[in-house]
Design an enzyme around this catalytic site. Structure first.
Site, PDB file in Angstrom:
ATOM      1  N   LYS A  38       0.756  -1.090   0.117  1.00 43.51           N
ATOM      2  CA  LYS A  38      -0.029  -0.025   0.133  1.00 43.51           C
ATOM      3  C   LYS A  38       1.084   1.237  -0.076  1.00 43.51           C
ATOM      4  O   LYS A  38       2.027   1.137   0.549  1.00 43.51           O
ATOM      5  CB  LYS A  38      -0.876  -0.101   1.164  1.00 43.51           C
ATOM      6  CG  LYS A  38      -1.991   0.994   1.363  1.00 43.51           C
ATOM      7  CD  LYS A  38      -2.837   0.924   2.573  1.00 43.51           C
ATOM      8  CE  LYS A  38      -3.944   1.607   2.770  1.00 43.51           C
ATOM      9  NZ  LYS A  38      -4.770   1.708   3.941  1.00 43.51           N
ATOM     10  N   SER A 113      -9.450   1.610   3.170  1.00 42.33           N
ATOM     11  CA  SER A 113      -8.802   2.514   2.216  1.00 42.33           C
ATOM     12  C   SER A 113      -7.658   1.853   1.356  1.00 42.33           C
ATOM     13  O   SER A 113      -7.329   2.300   0.648  1.00 42.33           O
ATOM     14  CB  SER A 113      -8.061   3.514   3.064  1.00 42.33           C
ATOM     15  OG  SER A 113      -7.205   2.948   3.966  1.00 42.33           O
ATOM     16  N   SER A 137      -9.465  -0.991   7.253  1.00 46.50           N
ATOM     17  CA  SER A 137      -9.132  -0.852   5.540  1.00 46.50           C
ATOM     18  C   SER A 137      -8.689  -1.891   5.039  1.00 46.50           C
ATOM     19  O   SER A 137      -8.160  -1.803   4.058  1.00 46.50           O
ATOM     20  CB  SER A 137      -8.097   0.456   5.743  1.00 46.50           C
ATOM     21  OG  SER A 137      -8.649   1.763   5.551  1.00 46.50           O
TER      22      SER A 137
HETATM   23  N1  GLN Z   1     -13.062   4.155   6.839  1.00 44.57           N
HETATM   24  C1  GLN Z   1     -12.216   4.410   8.269  1.00 44.57           C
HETATM   25  C2  GLN Z   1     -11.638   5.755   8.054  1.00 44.57           C
HETATM   26  O1  GLN Z   1     -11.877   6.618   7.182  1.00 44.57           O
HETATM   27  C3  GLN Z   1     -11.106   3.500   8.361  1.00 44.57           C
HETATM   28  C4  GLN Z   1      -9.920   3.732   7.476  1.00 44.57           C
HETATM   29  C5  GLN Z   1      -8.803   2.956   7.811  1.00 44.57           C
HETATM   30  O2  GLN Z   1      -8.798   2.119   8.314  1.00 44.57           O
HETATM   31  N2  GLN Z   1      -7.602   3.372   7.475  1.00 44.57           N
HETATM   32  O3  GLN Z   1     -10.850   6.344   9.061  1.00 44.57           O
END
Ligand code: GLN
Length: 440
Positions: A38, A113, A137
């Site tokens: 990532k 994400s 995510s």
């Molecule tokens: N959707 C969650 C957020 O926006 C989790 C995202 C993540 O785990 N980076 O914080």
């Protein structure tokens, strides 16, 4: 990997927006295995932007610890996968660069994400994608793309070289088309690292007895649509009937507070973590140097951060301010401790917990656009609790609705990753995962 294979991957990338940067090193062919990272994990041979314009052009001088470990074990880095800026999002639409498209329907989101990571896991044979989860995510995109998404206990994998979102929540994990590949490669990245003081060596990652029972938190099924429940119930029947697991219902009333507590802690930490991006040390530079440094930072940060990043900086600064800190930030930390205690109570009566991963299948991009901010944040209500409590969890494909995959999420107690992996291996002997048409 044959040159033609790399060409095939390049073509997929053009259609699906998997990578921000993709290797052109044909010698990948002779590597033991290939993997991606990532884009919030540093890499010496690729730019690292975390999906943010403010880091455009940043070429780190070192590899993140998990990247380094996989390379040492003979893995070749294929590229850097697309993501929501700094991890802020659920649909991978908050990015300054490529937009990943769902491997089962290009008009739909990959989830986020780690959207590009899940897309790579679904489309590239034998691929291991390093993902990062703060609040879901890894699980969310794994569920939307029909792959396995594995998030270890907080502290199990070194965060050295990870561009922080919420430092007390961030965990590096893996996504792949099956659990077997994760069970094989995960031990390579697990373990203590003196460069990350929150990484933990005890207890070691080791074999544990297989789980005999799963608990379904009653609260996690509230408001789940019928079509999702029907697929989920079939999966529960397989766990009970074929795998011989005892299935019980458990009560976790604190679940409803996990989400507000998470968004307070995550944004508070994000707002301090993002303070370092000011156009001096890394990435984008401001044009106007004849200005006071406040003006310089304003210029760089206004142009460099996306809308969601700015919103979170504002929110997280507010929740940490004198006068509000006790009411929001400190309160949220208390909720987190109470939630961990609640998990402990639940694990006294069962070995793992189970719920659907997401309350719906991957939405179309026009549906994502039509969602309010609150609806977007609420979409995470099943993935946030284990993340907030630092519990290891794993999303497994468990069925489909109109051709789109649905996932279920297993959660185990701290350091009990092995239980999840064992259950995953058993599960995939009985359940056939969805395979997208395009593959390389
Ligand atoms: N959707 C969650 C957020 O926006 C989790 C995202 C993540 O785990 N980076 O914080």
């Amino acid at each position: 990997m044959k040159a033609s294979r790399l060409e095939a991957i390049r073509e997929l990338d053009r259609d699906y927006g998997i990578f921000y940067s993709l290797s052109d090193d044909e010698s990948l062919e002779s590597a033991e295995f290939h993997f991606s990272a990532k884009d919030n994990l540093t890499t010496v041979d690729h730019e690292t932007t975390a999906g943010s314009r403010i880091l455009s052009g940043y070429r780190p001088p070192f590899d993140a610890a998990p990247v380094e470990s996989l390379r040492k074990a003979g893995g070749a880095l294929l590229g850097k996968t697309s993501m929501d800026e700094f991890g802020f999002g659920t649909f991978s639409v908050n990015s300054a660069f490529a937009l990943p498209r769902n491997p089962h329907d290009r008009e739909r989101s990959c989830g986020g994400s780690s959207g590009g990571a899940a897309c790579a896991a679904a489309l590239i044979d034998g691929h291991i994608a390093l993902g990062v989860s703060t609040g879901g995510s890894i699980s969310c995109p794994a569920a939307f793309c029909g792959v396995v998404g594995f998030t270890p206990t907080y502290g199990r994998v070194s965060r050295h070289g990870l561009l922080d979102y919420g430092s007390s929540l961030d965990k590096v994990g893996m996504l792949s088309a099956d659990c077997a590949s994760i069970a094989e490669r995960f031990p390579l990245i697990a373990g203590p690292d003196p460069r990350d003081p929150t990484s933990c060596g005890h207890p070691e990652h080791r074999e544990r007895s297989a789980a005999r029972s799963v608990g379904i938190p009653r609260q996690s099924l509230e408001g789940i649509p019928e079509e999702v429940m029907s697929v989920f119930n079939d999966a529960v029947e397989t766990l009970r009937g074929d795998m011989g697991l005892e299935v019980i219902e458990v009560d976790m009333p604190l679940f409803r507070y996990a989400q507000p507590a998470y968004y307070i802690i995550a944004t508070s930490e994000a707002s301090t973590n993002l303070a370092r991006y000011g156009g001096m040390r890394y990435g984008a530079r401001g044009e106007d140097l004849d200005t006071h440094f406040d003006g310089y930072f304003r210029q760089v940060r206004s142009a460099g951060f996306g809308r969601e990043a700015k919103r979170r900086i504002l929110l997280g600064t507010f929740t940490r301010m004198v006068g509000y800190r006790d009411r929001y930030y400190v309160k949220a930390l208390q909720v987190r401790q109470a939630l961990i205690a609640e998990y402990r109570r639940a694990f006294a009566s069962c070995d793992m917990l189970l719920a659907p991963t997401m309350p719906f299948v991957a939405p179309r991009f026009d549906e994502v656009e039509a969602m309010s901010l609150l609806e977007t944040y609420l979409a995470d209500h099943l993935t946030i609790p284990p993340n907030l409590a630092g519990m290891p969890h794993m999303s497994l494909p468990c069925g489909e609705i109109d051709g789109m995959p649905l996932g279920m999420q297993l959660t185990a107690d701290h350091w009990h990753e092995d239980r999840l992996l064992k259950a995953g291996l058993e599960w995939e002997r009985r359940f056939e995962y969805p395979v997208p048409e395009a593959r390389a």
